[in-house]
Design a protein around this motif. Sequence first.
Motif, PDB file in Angstrom:
ATOM      1  N   PRO A  73       0.813  -1.226   0.000  1.00 58.09           N
ATOM      2  CA  PRO A  73       0.000   0.000   0.000  1.00 58.09           C
ATOM      3  C   PRO A  73       0.842   1.269   0.000  1.00 58.09           C
ATOM      4  CG  PRO A  73      -0.943  -1.603   1.496  1.00 58.09           C
ATOM      5  CD  PRO A  73       0.369  -2.172   1.048  1.00 58.09           C
ATOM      6  N   SER A  74       1.957   1.260   0.746  1.00 54.65           N
ATOM      7  CA  SER A  74       2.802   2.454   0.805  1.00 54.65           C
ATOM      8  C   SER A  74       3.380   2.796  -0.568  1.00 54.65           C
ATOM      9  CB  SER A  74       3.934   2.248   1.816  1.00 54.65           C
ATOM     10  OG  SER A  74       4.734   1.131   1.454  1.00 54.65           O
ATOM     11  N   LEU A  75       3.750   1.791  -1.334  1.00 51.17           N
ATOM     12  CA  LEU A  75       4.293   2.020  -2.669  1.00 51.17           C
ATOM     13  C   LEU A  75       3.216   2.566  -3.608  1.00 51.17           C
ATOM     14  CD1 LEU A  75       6.630   1.807  -4.668  1.00 51.17           C
ATOM     15  CD2 LEU A  75       6.005  -0.595  -5.061  1.00 51.17           C
ATOM     16  N   LEU A  76       1.997   2.029  -3.481  1.00 52.92           N
ATOM     17  CA  LEU A  76       0.887   2.483  -4.321  1.00 52.92           C
ATOM     18  C   LEU A  76       0.506   3.924  -3.996  1.00 52.92           C
ATOM     19  CD1 LEU A  76      -1.227  -0.799  -4.186  1.00 52.92           C
ATOM     20  CD2 LEU A  76      -0.107   0.142  -6.224  1.00 52.92           C
ATOM     21  N   THR A  77       0.496   4.272  -2.715  1.00 55.91           N
ATOM     22  CA  THR A  77       0.155   5.656  -2.354  1.00 55.91           C
ATOM     23  C   THR A  77       1.227   6.631  -2.813  1.00 55.91           C
ATOM     24  OG1 THR A  77       1.072   5.272  -0.128  1.00 55.91           O
ATOM     25  CG2 THR A  77      -1.307   5.023  -0.389  1.00 55.91           C
ATOM     26  N   ALA A  83       1.780  11.021  -9.146  1.00 61.82           N
ATOM     27  CA  ALA A  83       0.955  11.303 -10.321  1.00 61.82           C
ATOM     28  C   ALA A  83       0.397  12.720 -10.286  1.00 61.82           C
ATOM     29  CB  ALA A  83      -0.200  10.294 -10.410  1.00 61.82           C
ATOM     30  N   LEU A  84       0.286  13.289  -9.065  1.00 54.24           N
ATOM     31  CA  LEU A  84      -0.192  14.656  -8.900  1.00 54.24           C
ATOM     32  C   LEU A  84       0.809  15.392  -8.009  1.00 54.24           C
ATOM     33  CD1 LEU A  84      -3.977  13.900  -8.324  1.00 54.24           C
ATOM     34  CD2 LEU A  84      -2.993  14.988 -10.327  1.00 54.24           C
ATOM     35  N   PRO A  85       1.883  15.895  -8.580  1.00 55.41           N
ATOM     36  CA  PRO A  85       2.949  16.546  -7.796  1.00 55.41           C
ATOM     37  C   PRO A  85       2.393  17.616  -6.855  1.00 55.41           C
ATOM     38  CG  PRO A  85       3.621  16.318 -10.078  1.00 55.41           C
ATOM     39  CD  PRO A  85       2.170  15.933 -10.024  1.00 55.41           C
ATOM     40  N   GLY A  86       2.901  17.605  -5.633  1.00 58.83           N
ATOM     41  CA  GLY A  86       2.457  18.578  -4.643  1.00 58.83           C
ATOM     42  C   GLY A  86       1.229  18.153  -3.865  1.00 58.83           C
ATOM     43  N   TYR A 114      -9.410  11.502  -6.804  1.00 54.10           N
ATOM     44  CA  TYR A 114      -9.282  10.048  -6.733  1.00 54.10           C
ATOM     45  C   TYR A 114      -8.253   9.587  -7.765  1.00 54.10           C
ATOM     46  CZ  TYR A 114     -13.885  10.287  -4.408  1.00 54.10           C
ATOM     47  OH  TYR A 114     -14.935  10.575  -3.557  1.00 54.10           O
ATOM     48  N   VAL A 115      -7.324   8.753  -7.311  1.00 50.35           N
ATOM     49  CA  VAL A 115      -6.334   8.155  -8.204  1.00 50.35           C
ATOM     50  C   VAL A 115      -6.546   6.647  -8.180  1.00 50.35           C
ATOM     51  CG1 VAL A 115      -3.891   7.892  -8.749  1.00 50.35           C
ATOM     52  CG2 VAL A 115      -4.703  10.000  -7.648  1.00 50.35           C
ATOM     53  N   PHE A 116      -6.782   6.053  -9.332  1.00 48.54           N
ATOM     54  CA  PHE A 116      -7.041   4.621  -9.440  1.00 48.54           C
ATOM     55  C   PHE A 116      -5.773   3.933  -9.959  1.00 48.54           C
ATOM     56  CE2 PHE A 116     -10.984   6.912  -9.848  1.00 48.54           C
ATOM     57  CZ  PHE A 116     -11.880   6.190  -9.092  1.00 48.54           C
ATOM     58  N   LEU A 117      -5.369   2.857  -9.266  1.00 49.18           N
ATOM     59  CA  LEU A 117      -4.124   2.169  -9.638  1.00 49.18           C
ATOM     60  C   LEU A 117      -4.329   0.667  -9.758  1.00 49.18           C
ATOM     61  CD1 LEU A 117      -3.241   4.297  -6.949  1.00 49.18           C
ATOM     62  CD2 LEU A 117      -1.181   4.102  -8.326  1.00 49.18           C
ATOM     63  N   ASN A 118      -3.555   0.072 -10.655  1.00 49.76           N
ATOM     64  CA  ASN A 118      -3.506  -1.381 -10.750  1.00 49.76           C
ATOM     65  C   ASN A 118      -2.680  -1.884  -9.559  1.00 49.76           C
ATOM     66  OD1 ASN A 118      -2.584  -4.089 -11.392  1.00 49.76           O
ATOM     67  ND2 ASN A 118      -3.238  -3.693 -13.508  1.00 49.76           N
ATOM     68  N   PRO A 119      -3.272  -2.685  -8.661  1.00 51.62           N
ATOM     69  CA  PRO A 119      -2.546  -3.098  -7.454  1.00 51.62           C
ATOM     70  C   PRO A 119      -1.368  -4.025  -7.738  1.00 51.62           C
ATOM     71  CG  PRO A 119      -4.628  -4.271  -7.605  1.00 51.62           C
ATOM     72  CD  PRO A 119      -4.639  -3.237  -8.685  1.00 51.62           C
ATOM     73  N   TYR A 120      -1.307  -4.608  -8.942  1.00 48.26           N
ATOM     74  CA  TYR A 120      -0.248  -5.569  -9.270  1.00 48.26           C
ATOM     75  C   TYR A 120       0.943  -4.908  -9.977  1.00 48.26           C
ATOM     76  CZ  TYR A 120      -4.250  -8.531  -8.319  1.00 48.26           C
ATOM     77  OH  TYR A 120      -5.354  -9.108  -7.727  1.00 48.26           O
ATOM     78  N   THR A 121       0.659  -3.874 -10.760  1.00 48.01           N
ATOM     79  CA  THR A 121       1.731  -3.220 -11.520  1.00 48.01           C
ATOM     80  C   THR A 121       2.018  -1.809 -11.033  1.00 48.01           C
ATOM     81  OG1 THR A 121       0.235  -2.278 -13.173  1.00 48.01           O
ATOM     82  CG2 THR A 121       1.032  -4.542 -13.547  1.00 48.01           C
ATOM     83  N   GLY A 122       1.066  -1.213 -10.306  1.00 47.65           N
ATOM     84  CA  GLY A 122       1.226   0.159  -9.867  1.00 47.65           C
ATOM     85  C   GLY A 122       0.870   1.178 -10.936  1.00 47.65           C
ATOM     86  N   ALA A 123       0.409   0.722 -12.087  1.00 54.88           N
ATOM     87  CA  ALA A 123       0.048   1.641 -13.163  1.00 54.88           C
ATOM     88  C   ALA A 123      -1.145   2.507 -12.752  1.00 54.88           C
ATOM     89  CB  ALA A 123      -0.288   0.866 -14.431  1.00 54.88           C
ATOM     90  N   VAL A 124      -1.075   3.793 -13.070  1.00 53.15           N
ATOM     91  CA  VAL A 124      -2.189   4.706 -12.801  1.00 53.15           C
ATOM     92  C   VAL A 124      -3.236   4.515 -13.893  1.00 53.15           C
ATOM     93  CG1 VAL A 124      -2.892   7.115 -12.581  1.00 53.15           C
ATOM     94  CG2 VAL A 124      -0.695   6.368 -11.621  1.00 53.15           C
ATOM     95  N   LEU A 125      -4.430   4.116 -13.493  1.00 57.35           N
ATOM     96  CA  LEU A 125      -5.494   3.806 -14.451  1.00 57.35           C
ATOM     97  C   LEU A 125      -6.356   5.016 -14.770  1.00 57.35           C
ATOM     98  CD1 LEU A 125      -6.618   0.406 -12.886  1.00 57.35           C
ATOM     99  CD2 LEU A 125      -4.992   0.776 -14.750  1.00 57.35           C
ATOM    100  N   GLY A 126      -6.300   5.999 -13.899  1.00 60.11           N
ATOM    101  CA  GLY A 126      -7.103   7.194 -14.135  1.00 60.11           C
ATOM    102  C   GLY A 126      -7.146   8.072 -12.902  1.00 60.11           C
ATOM    103  N   THR A 127      -7.437   9.334 -13.111  1.00 63.70           N
ATOM    104  CA  THR A 127      -7.630  10.271 -12.002  1.00 63.70           C
ATOM    105  C   THR A 127      -8.901  11.061 -12.275  1.00 63.70           C
ATOM    106  OG1 THR A 127      -6.349  12.051 -13.041  1.00 63.70           O
ATOM    107  CG2 THR A 127      -5.137  10.508 -11.640  1.00 63.70           C
ATOM    108  N   VAL A 128      -9.599  11.414 -11.214  1.00 65.83           N
ATOM    109  CA  VAL A 128     -10.805  12.219 -11.353  1.00 65.83           C
ATOM    110  C   VAL A 128     -11.008  13.022 -10.079  1.00 65.83           C
ATOM    111  CG1 VAL A 128     -12.288  10.326 -10.534  1.00 65.83           C
ATOM    112  CG2 VAL A 128     -13.284  12.191 -11.861  1.00 65.83           C
ATOM    113  N   ALA A 129     -11.323  14.285 -10.230  1.00 64.95           N
ATOM    114  CA  ALA A 129     -11.618  15.125  -9.078  1.00 64.95           C
ATOM    115  C   ALA A 129     -12.854  14.576  -8.367  1.00 64.95           C
ATOM    116  CB  ALA A 129     -11.859  16.563  -9.510  1.00 64.95           C
ATOM    117  N   GLU A 130     -12.850  14.609  -7.050  1.00 63.94           N
ATOM    118  CA  GLU A 130     -13.970  14.062  -6.288  1.00 63.94           C
ATOM    119  C   GLU A 130     -15.295  14.634  -6.759  1.00 63.94           C
ATOM    120  OE1 GLU A 130     -14.665  13.303  -1.616  1.00 63.94           O
ATOM    121  OE2 GLU A 130     -14.652  15.425  -2.164  1.00 63.94           O
ATOM    122  N   LYS A 131     -15.328  15.941  -6.999  1.00 63.92           N
ATOM    123  CA  LYS A 131     -16.575  16.601  -7.374  1.00 63.92           C
ATOM    124  C   LYS A 131     -16.956  16.375  -8.830  1.00 63.92           C
ATOM    125  CE  LYS A 131     -16.289  20.162  -3.813  1.00 63.92           C
ATOM    126  NZ  LYS A 131     -16.277  21.616  -3.507  1.00 63.92           N
TER     127      LYS A 131
END
Length: 453
Positions: A73-77, A83-86, A114-131
């Motif tokens: 989990p720490s690596l995924l976070t 993926a979103l610097p800062g 929200y940042v969606f990631l593949n738990p096996y590869t760590g690839a970022v699958l998509g990002t979307v603002a909560e609102k």
Amino acid sequence: MTISSVASAKPNTISLSLYRAVWRWHFFAGLLVIPFMLNLAITGGLYLFNDEIDNTVFAYRNVVEPNGTALAPSLLTETAKAALPGSKVLRYRAPAEPSQSVRVVVGTKAGKTYVFLNPYTGAVLGTVAEKEEFNWVVKKIHSLEYFGLPFNRIVEAVGGLALILVVTGFYLWWPRKQTGGVVSVRGTPQKRVFWRDLHAVTGAGAGALIFFLAISGLPWSGYWGDKANSVLANAGLGYPTQLWDEVPSSEVPTKDVLTNAGWTVENAPVPTSSPSNASPVGLDSIVASANAAGLTPGFEVSLPSGKTGVYTAAIFPDDIAKQRTIHYDQYSGKPLIDLKFGDYGAGAKAMEFGIGVHMGQYYGVVNQIVMLMTCLAIILTSVTAVVMWWKRRPSGRLGVPPMPTQKSVFAVLTLVILGFGVLFPLTGFAILAMLILDQLLTRIPSPLKRVFS
């Protein structure tokens, strides 16, 4: 006319006056709520299938191919943060199934994302603002919270008025020797009686379920829901407040640290960690502890905010018996509070059951279909009410049902309805406002008097 005929006519006069009084209040309630009922039915029908929508329409970011062992989990976070610097990591949601993605909530200057990631590869699958997340938007529009607190208060008033609509509607539908409009629909769409019967039969058939949806939705309302939550907790019927007696607590409610907190615990205070010079135990350790404690897969973990913050691991699944919230000290990793569904009081359990059924979660797809059919019934009764009114109203006038000849009957019914408003104050204010407006328009001569007749 003989004395006996006068005596026999009096009950008929009272009965007619009561019918007109109920019809008048049914009209007033409908006039206020129809646009909001349509919104509730459409958005509610969509939200019933939020998981299905995520796994189909948005499968590209929610569904993955299982492949070996998941990354820490720490690596995924850290990947999500990069993926979103800062940005700052706020929450981590573990996959509910091996084929589900990991979701990390990060905070940015623009708000939560929200940042969606593949738990096996760590690839970022998509990002979307909560609102901008589809189901978040649907849920917030459903409650009108999307448009601000005043609009959310309107929905609360609508919930109470919907209860009045159902009860008065049943009275108006009740068979009175008519040959149709009870279980059958007379006439054709060109005739007003067709729309009247379709409205009445649909409302009677789905009335109990509409009543259930209205009353089970009220716990989520901003004013009445919070008051009910506090009353149950103080009476020992909500979350067990004694669990907080031996731990230091903050003024932060649980709903502020989780994406979706359960109704019972949303206002429960988050405890605090004991100050220490040691470093936090880390997300990996907390996730491992939550798994070892038996939390249902798919739980969310919020990270500590500040030196006295805690890790909060929580899950509110479709099976309400598996609801659980654990607050961990960030330095020792020890659980400060472990709150299970079995710890809830009787009132909270009943509320959670009602909410679960309301959201189509408790009985699987059958529950979803029944609630969807109820939403469709609300849409049909709303549309037929508008068409029926349009065909009935005199030209250039609103067509308010006539005032009963026995004014005392209307007065007594009004007092009963206002008494109901005591239980649901915002509904009571709406009723009182409509009553005052009605009396002003009918008693004070003005151009509006004819329009509102």
